[in-house]
Design a protein around this motif. Structure first.
Motif, PDB file in Angstrom:
ATOM      1  N   THR A   1       0.806  -1.136   0.017  1.00  0.00           N
ATOM      2  CA  THR A   1       0.016  -0.013  -0.072  1.00  0.00           C
ATOM      3  C   THR A   1       0.888   1.000   0.087  1.00  0.00           C
ATOM      4  OG1 THR A   1      -1.654  -1.015   1.195  1.00  0.00           O
ATOM      5  CG2 THR A   1      -1.777   1.031   1.495  1.00  0.00           C
ATOM      6  N   VAL A   2       1.858   1.478   0.899  1.00  0.00           N
ATOM      7  CA  VAL A   2       2.866   2.245   0.785  1.00  0.00           C
ATOM      8  C   VAL A   2       3.405   2.627  -0.591  1.00  0.00           C
ATOM      9  CG1 VAL A   2       5.001   3.452   1.829  1.00  0.00           C
ATOM     10  CG2 VAL A   2       3.260   2.171   3.170  1.00  0.00           C
TER      11      VAL A   2
ATOM     12  N   LEU B   1      -6.859   5.391  10.581  1.00  0.00           N
ATOM     13  CA  LEU B   1      -5.760   4.720  11.460  1.00  0.00           C
ATOM     14  C   LEU B   1      -4.745   4.454  10.421  1.00  0.00           C
ATOM     15  CD1 LEU B   1      -7.654   2.290  13.770  1.00  0.00           C
ATOM     16  CD2 LEU B   1      -6.181   4.400  14.524  1.00  0.00           C
ATOM     17  N   LEU B   2      -5.052   3.883   9.253  1.00  0.00           N
ATOM     18  CA  LEU B   2      -4.105   3.689   8.116  1.00  0.00           C
ATOM     19  C   LEU B   2      -3.498   4.885   7.678  1.00  0.00           C
ATOM     20  CD1 LEU B   2      -6.375   1.309   6.036  1.00  0.00           C
ATOM     21  CD2 LEU B   2      -4.379   0.560   7.132  1.00  0.00           C
TER      22      LEU B   2
ATOM     23  N   ARG C   1       3.240   8.193   4.454  1.00  0.00           N
ATOM     24  CA  ARG C   1       3.112   8.034   2.980  1.00  0.00           C
ATOM     25  C   ARG C   1       1.394   7.582   2.615  1.00  0.00           C
ATOM     26  NH1 ARG C   1       6.764   7.220  -0.911  1.00  0.00           N
ATOM     27  NH2 ARG C   1       8.172   8.871   0.117  1.00  0.00           N
ATOM     28  N   ILE C   2       0.691   6.950   3.587  1.00  0.00           N
ATOM     29  CA  ILE C   2      -0.538   6.540   3.166  1.00  0.00           C
ATOM     30  C   ILE C   2      -1.320   7.796   3.327  1.00  0.00           C
ATOM     31  CG2 ILE C   2      -2.377   5.119   3.904  1.00  0.00           C
ATOM     32  CD1 ILE C   2      -0.188   2.759   4.588  1.00  0.00           C
TER      33      ILE C   2
ATOM     34  N   ALA D   1      -5.497   4.329   1.676  1.00  0.00           N
ATOM     35  CA  ALA D   1      -6.178   3.689   2.801  1.00  0.00           C
ATOM     36  C   ALA D   1      -7.065   2.711   2.111  1.00  0.00           C
ATOM     37  CB  ALA D   1      -6.888   4.652   3.747  1.00  0.00           C
ATOM     38  N   ASP D   2      -7.855   3.581   0.977  1.00  0.00           N
ATOM     39  CA  ASP D   2      -8.734   2.547   0.040  1.00  0.00           C
ATOM     40  C   ASP D   2      -7.879   1.487  -0.554  1.00  0.00           C
ATOM     41  OD1 ASP D   2     -11.102   4.081   0.452  1.00  0.00           O
ATOM     42  OD2 ASP D   2     -10.570   5.514  -1.182  1.00  0.00           O
ATOM     43  N   ILE D   3      -6.767   1.615  -1.112  1.00  0.00           N
ATOM     44  CA  ILE D   3      -6.126   0.507  -1.402  1.00  0.00           C
ATOM     45  C   ILE D   3      -5.921  -0.784  -0.504  1.00  0.00           C
ATOM     46  CG2 ILE D   3      -3.813  -0.346  -2.454  1.00  0.00           C
ATOM     47  CD1 ILE D   3      -3.426   2.564  -3.477  1.00  0.00           C
TER      48      ILE D   3
END
Length: 212
Positions: free
Chosen positions: A40-41, A130-131, A136-137, A142-144
């Protein structure tokens, strides 16, 4: 073309999750969940999805499969792994973000993202918030993560973000999470979300789907 036919074609032609492409056998366990966070990052900047996936594979191959391993690694080793995947231009800043994020996961959730899930307490918006504490997020990242992790966190289903829903609308499909979710079994929600995103990234895929 019926919605069921279109979703079937989406799954068969484009329904590989990005986690699977990155070699992650996603389970509700600390290491695969952390590897999904790393992916994700990597996907959270303007870089091709295939490059981000290749970078995730390189980091995993270098042994950085847990937040502890990532936090203990040398920054240059992370930069080198990213470079092997041609994840250039952002390699140094991303290497720093990965180290900082690993330390956050260790300190905040003791290295186990199931604790993050528990902190969200069944609230998808809380989970997304929280994500976004991870370096970098942002909202897109967060959606990914949520699109992919619904494969092993059933309480998130059906998770189709605005990006997936826009593609669904363009294909003539229901374009709400509930509407999309009714056309495939719950265990395929993550695959359908990935398929919609992949089609949205391809200039030719939507035309080919309609013509099939």
């Amino acid at each position: 073309m019926t919605a069921d036919t279109m979703t079937s074609r989406l799954l068969s032609g484009y329904g590989r999750t990005y986690a699977r492409q990155a070699g992650i056998t996603l389970r509700d366990e600390p290491s695969p969940l952390y590897r999904l966070l790393v992916l994700t990052v990597l996907c959270s900047i303007r870089i091709g999805a295939d490059t981000a996936v290749a970078a995730a594979r390189e980091l995993s191959g270098a042994g950085f499969r847990t937040p502890r391993a990532m936090a203990r690694s040398r920054r240059q080793d992370r930069v080198d792994a990213l470079g092997r995947a041609h994840y250039v231009r952002y390699d140094e800043s991303t290497a720093t973000a990965l180290g900082d994020g690993a330390r956050l996961v260790l300190e905040r959730w003791h290295g186990d993202l199931r604790r993050l899930r528990d902190e969200a307490d069944g609230d998808p918006d809380a989970l997304r918030g929280l994500l976004q504490e991870v370096p970098r997020i942002g909202p897109v990242g967060a959606d990914i993560f949520c699109r992919e992790v619904q494969a092993v966190w059933p309480w998130l289903r059906p998770y189709f973000d605005d990006r997936a829903c826009r593609v669904a609308r363009d294909l003539g499909l229901p374009h709400t999470p509930g509407g999309l979710g009714r056309h495939v079994p719950p265990e395929d929600h993550a695959r359908l979300a990935a398929a919609l995103v992949r089609v949205g990234l391809s200039r030719d895929a939507a035309r080919e789907l309609r013509a099939a």
